[in-house]
Design a protein around this motif. Structure first.
Motif, PDB file in Angstrom:
ATOM      1  N   PHE A 173       1.126  -1.081  -0.601  1.00 34.22           N
ATOM      2  CA  PHE A 173      -0.289  -0.171  -0.552  1.00 34.22           C
ATOM      3  C   PHE A 173       0.795   1.224  -0.645  1.00 34.22           C
ATOM      4  CE2 PHE A 173      -2.769  -3.627   2.010  1.00 34.22           C
ATOM      5  CZ  PHE A 173      -3.622  -2.811   0.760  1.00 34.22           C
ATOM      6  N   THR A 174       0.490   2.369  -0.913  1.00 34.56           N
ATOM      7  CA  THR A 174       1.089   2.756  -0.703  1.00 34.56           C
ATOM      8  C   THR A 174       0.456   4.475  -1.404  1.00 34.56           C
ATOM      9  OG1 THR A 174       3.757   4.531  -2.175  1.00 34.56           O
ATOM     10  CG2 THR A 174       1.984   3.093  -3.374  1.00 34.56           C
ATOM     11  N   ASP A 175       1.144   5.557  -1.499  1.00 34.14           N
ATOM     12  CA  ASP A 175       0.257   6.755  -1.622  1.00 34.14           C
ATOM     13  C   ASP A 175       0.179   7.222  -3.056  1.00 34.14           C
ATOM     14  OD1 ASP A 175       3.057   7.528  -2.792  1.00 34.14           O
ATOM     15  OD2 ASP A 175       3.471   8.867  -1.660  1.00 34.14           O
ATOM     16  N   VAL A 176      -0.083   6.147  -3.795  1.00 35.72           N
ATOM     17  CA  VAL A 176      -0.039   6.081  -5.513  1.00 35.72           C
ATOM     18  C   VAL A 176      -0.740   5.318  -6.079  1.00 35.72           C
ATOM     19  CG1 VAL A 176       1.540   8.149  -6.930  1.00 35.72           C
ATOM     20  CG2 VAL A 176       1.532   5.505  -6.563  1.00 35.72           C
ATOM     21  N   ASP A 177      -2.037   4.961  -7.205  1.00 38.13           N
ATOM     22  CA  ASP A 177      -2.741   3.806  -6.725  1.00 38.13           C
ATOM     23  C   ASP A 177      -2.272   2.312  -7.692  1.00 38.13           C
ATOM     24  OD1 ASP A 177      -3.216   4.907  -8.917  1.00 38.13           O
ATOM     25  OD2 ASP A 177      -5.416   5.054  -9.029  1.00 38.13           O
ATOM     26  N   GLY A 178      -1.062   3.028  -7.972  1.00 38.66           N
ATOM     27  CA  GLY A 178      -0.623   1.393  -8.665  1.00 38.66           C
ATOM     28  C   GLY A 178       0.776   1.730  -9.604  1.00 38.66           C
ATOM     29  N   VAL A 179       1.328   1.302 -10.086  1.00 36.84           N
ATOM     30  CA  VAL A 179       2.419   0.954 -10.883  1.00 36.84           C
ATOM     31  C   VAL A 179       2.082   2.006 -12.564  1.00 36.84           C
ATOM     32  CG1 VAL A 179       4.337   0.630 -12.381  1.00 36.84           C
ATOM     33  CG2 VAL A 179       3.627  -0.682 -10.052  1.00 36.84           C
ATOM     34  N   TYR A 180       2.874   3.152 -13.095  1.00 43.71           N
ATOM     35  CA  TYR A 180       2.536   4.024 -13.631  1.00 43.71           C
ATOM     36  C   TYR A 180       2.864   3.958 -14.774  1.00 43.71           C
ATOM     37  CZ  TYR A 180      -2.014   6.504 -11.484  1.00 43.71           C
ATOM     38  OH  TYR A 180      -2.891   6.738 -10.704  1.00 43.71           O
ATOM     39  N   THR A 181       2.872   4.267 -15.918  1.00 47.17           N
ATOM     40  CA  THR A 181       3.535   4.084 -17.443  1.00 47.17           C
ATOM     41  C   THR A 181       4.976   4.911 -16.829  1.00 47.17           C
ATOM     42  OG1 THR A 181       2.503   5.803 -17.970  1.00 47.17           O
ATOM     43  CG2 THR A 181       2.672   3.168 -19.294  1.00 47.17           C
ATOM     44  N   PRO A 237      -8.871  -1.816  -7.043  1.00 45.87           N
ATOM     45  CA  PRO A 237      -7.775  -2.418  -7.498  1.00 45.87           C
ATOM     46  C   PRO A 237      -6.659  -1.083  -7.826  1.00 45.87           C
ATOM     47  CG  PRO A 237      -9.290  -2.689  -8.877  1.00 45.87           C
ATOM     48  CD  PRO A 237      -9.928  -1.576  -8.021  1.00 45.87           C
ATOM     49  N   GLY A 238      -5.235  -2.355  -7.726  1.00 44.48           N
ATOM     50  CA  GLY A 238      -3.975  -1.440  -8.031  1.00 44.48           C
ATOM     51  C   GLY A 238      -3.492  -2.139  -8.906  1.00 44.48           C
ATOM     52  N   THR A 239      -2.336  -2.804  -9.060  1.00 42.56           N
ATOM     53  CA  THR A 239      -1.734  -2.521 -10.339  1.00 42.56           C
ATOM     54  C   THR A 239      -1.087  -3.983  -9.834  1.00 42.56           C
ATOM     55  OG1 THR A 239      -0.703  -0.703 -10.912  1.00 42.56           O
ATOM     56  CG2 THR A 239       0.365  -2.789 -11.879  1.00 42.56           C
ATOM     57  N   ILE A 240      -1.233  -5.434 -10.239  1.00 46.03           N
ATOM     58  CA  ILE A 240      -0.371  -6.430 -10.483  1.00 46.03           C
ATOM     59  C   ILE A 240       0.570  -7.072 -10.755  1.00 46.03           C
ATOM     60  CG2 ILE A 240      -1.154  -9.624 -10.362  1.00 46.03           C
ATOM     61  CD1 ILE A 240      -3.370  -8.005  -9.003  1.00 46.03           C
ATOM     62  N   VAL A 241       2.002  -7.576  -9.924  1.00 40.96           N
ATOM     63  CA  VAL A 241       2.706  -7.545 -10.932  1.00 40.96           C
ATOM     64  C   VAL A 241       3.202  -9.408 -11.148  1.00 40.96           C
ATOM     65  CG1 VAL A 241       5.589  -7.381 -10.383  1.00 40.96           C
ATOM     66  CG2 VAL A 241       4.053  -6.155  -9.533  1.00 40.96           C
ATOM     67  N   LYS A 242       3.346 -10.068 -12.172  1.00 38.11           N
ATOM     68  CA  LYS A 242       3.658 -11.014 -12.024  1.00 38.11           C
ATOM     69  C   LYS A 242       4.105 -11.779 -13.362  1.00 38.11           C
ATOM     70  CE  LYS A 242      -0.829 -10.322 -15.700  1.00 38.11           C
ATOM     71  NZ  LYS A 242      -2.191 -11.231 -15.274  1.00 38.11           N
TER      72      LYS A 242
END
Ligand code: ADP
Ligand code: ASP
Ligand code: MG
Length: 415
Positions: A173-181, A237-242
């Protein structure tokens, strides 16, 4: 068996008492919904930076053991405050330092590696129905001293705990809602990614996208930890790293910038066999990671060599170079006004032409390239730090990263 969640809350998510109460409320609801929950927390707000500044006020180069002893206190404040906030909500919760949670590290203070985790006490407390709150960024070294895991190291604590406990999910959990471009604070139209491949995330993280610490990504990939990045401020939902196998190959997934690097140059370095080996062996022995290396063509037995290192390590590198025995050079230069800007995408494995397009974009903005390095899935350039944000924006626009990605399978390879 209940599902087990490992959740990590970063500094801005636990910055003050109100944030702590909000995080506690979120943990309570996941706990009451039938999950076992292990929480890893960072130090509150910018308190690690403040502790570092305090140390430097009394010593320019603090002793490593005492530095770790000091820095680890930030996370210890967070764990006990969060436990109290959960108690206030009527949730059974217990806090543990890294050592109490069974996290063992190697001997390298300030950037220790985790060598093993024996989470018996964590398991025991989970089995008794507690939420277990573990201090991020720290473990116990072979001398039974506290060691810290390098900046951003709470991400690694969370992933390693998730691996050791075979958690069903590790949520960062962080201060942005996921991983961005791209860093959304630099490129305003950066796009949030629903998913990203481990390899791409690893390159972005190690090249400046601090949303995840790079070693945590490496660890998650190695141990197959299901990893998600999401905001602690909203429920979405955020970003899934897979793994890449179930993802489309995209030409360019994102752009990262690292402004915490410095360039070291040795001019008029003697060009005889073994010089580079000895130079970089000495730097490695000082525990410094070298990234890009460029050596010029030799002239009359002398050459210039430049390489990049983390800015915090410049003093160590300078000492190392000044102590080099039997290697002659005319001048050593240290430049910390650089930035490393990188394009990442697994599609680069099968497609050419990305580097040249990148160089053209930079040229059209009058941005001078000082160094270049490539891997299978990335191209990095070293440029003047003052040009870094403009370069990120221009590259983001050129590769249309704000739009839905072009899938490589749908494209003809460039000639
Ligand atoms: P925490 O304190 O929660 O660990 P960090 O500050 O370490 O948070 O990481 C989150 C920050 O990472 C964001 O605020 C954002 O500015 C930055 N960031 C850099 N690159 C990216 C990216 N590609 N996607 C999302 N955030 C990024
Ligand atoms: N508090 C440490 C830092 O600021 C670790 C972390 O937050 O992940 O680097
Ligand atoms: Mg972080």
């Amino acid at each position: 068996m209940k599902p087990l969640l490992v959740q990590k809350y970063g500094g801005s998510s636990v910055a003050d008492a109100e944030c702590m109460r909000r995080v506690a409320d979120r943990i309570r609801s996941d706990y009451e919904n039938g999950n076992d929950v292990v929480v890893v927390v960072s130090a509150m707000g910018k308190s690690t930076d403040k502790l570092i500044a305090l140390a430097r006020e009394v010593h320019a180069d603090p002793n490593d053991r005492e530095y770790d002893q000091l820095l680890s206190t930030g996370e210890q404040i967070s764990i006990s405050i969060l436990a109290m906030a959960l108690h206030h909500l009527g949730v059974k919760a217990v806090s543990m330092t890294g050592a109490q949670a069974g996290i063992r590290t190697d001997a390298s203070h300030t950037k220790a590696k985790i060598t093993g985790i024996d989470p018996v006490r964590v398991r025991e407390k989970l089995d008794q129905g507690h939420v277990v709150i573990v201090a991020g960024f720290q473990g116990m070294n072979p001398a039974s001293d506290v060691a810290t895991l390098g900046r951003g190291g709470s991400d690694l604590t969370a992933v390693a705990m998730a691996a050791a406990l075979k958690a069903d999910r590790c949520q960062i959990f962080t201060d942005v809602d996921g991983v961005y471009t791209a860093d959304p604070r630099v490129v305003p139209n950066a796009r949030k990614l629903d998913a990203i491949a481990f390899d791409e995330m690893l390159e972005l993280a190690s090249l400046g996208a601090k949303v995840l610490q790079s070693r945590s990504v490496e660890f998650a990939k190695k141990y197959g930890v299901p990893l998600e990045v999401l905001t602690s401020f909203e429920r979405k939902p955020g970003t899934i790293v897979k793994e890449i196998s179930d993802m489309e190959d995209v030409l360019v997934r994102g752009v990262a910038a690292d402004k915490n690097q410095a360039k070291v140059t040795l001019r008029g370095l003697q060009d005889t066999p073994g010089v580079a080996a000895r130079l970089f062996q000495a730097v490695a022995e000082a525990g410094v990671n070298v990234d890009i290396i460029v050596q010029n063509i030799s002239e009359e037995g002398h050459t210039d060599i430049s390489f990049t290192v983390p800015r915090d390590d410049v003093a160590d590198v300078r000492e190392c170079i000044q102590n080099l025995q039997g290697i002659h050079f005319r001048q050593d230069l240290y430049d910390d006004s650089i930035a490393k800007v990188t394009l990442v995408g697994v599609g680069m494995r099968s497609h050419t032409g990305i580097a040249s397009r990148m160089f053209q974009v930079l040229a059209s903005r009058n941005i001078n390239i000082q160094m270049i390095s490539t891997s299978e899935i990335r191209v990095s350039v070293v440029i003047d730090q003052a040009d870094s944000d403009a370069a990120c924006k221009a590259l983001h626009a050129e590769f249309e990263l704000d739009k839905d990605p072009i899938q490589v399978s749908a494209q003809e390879p460039a000639p």
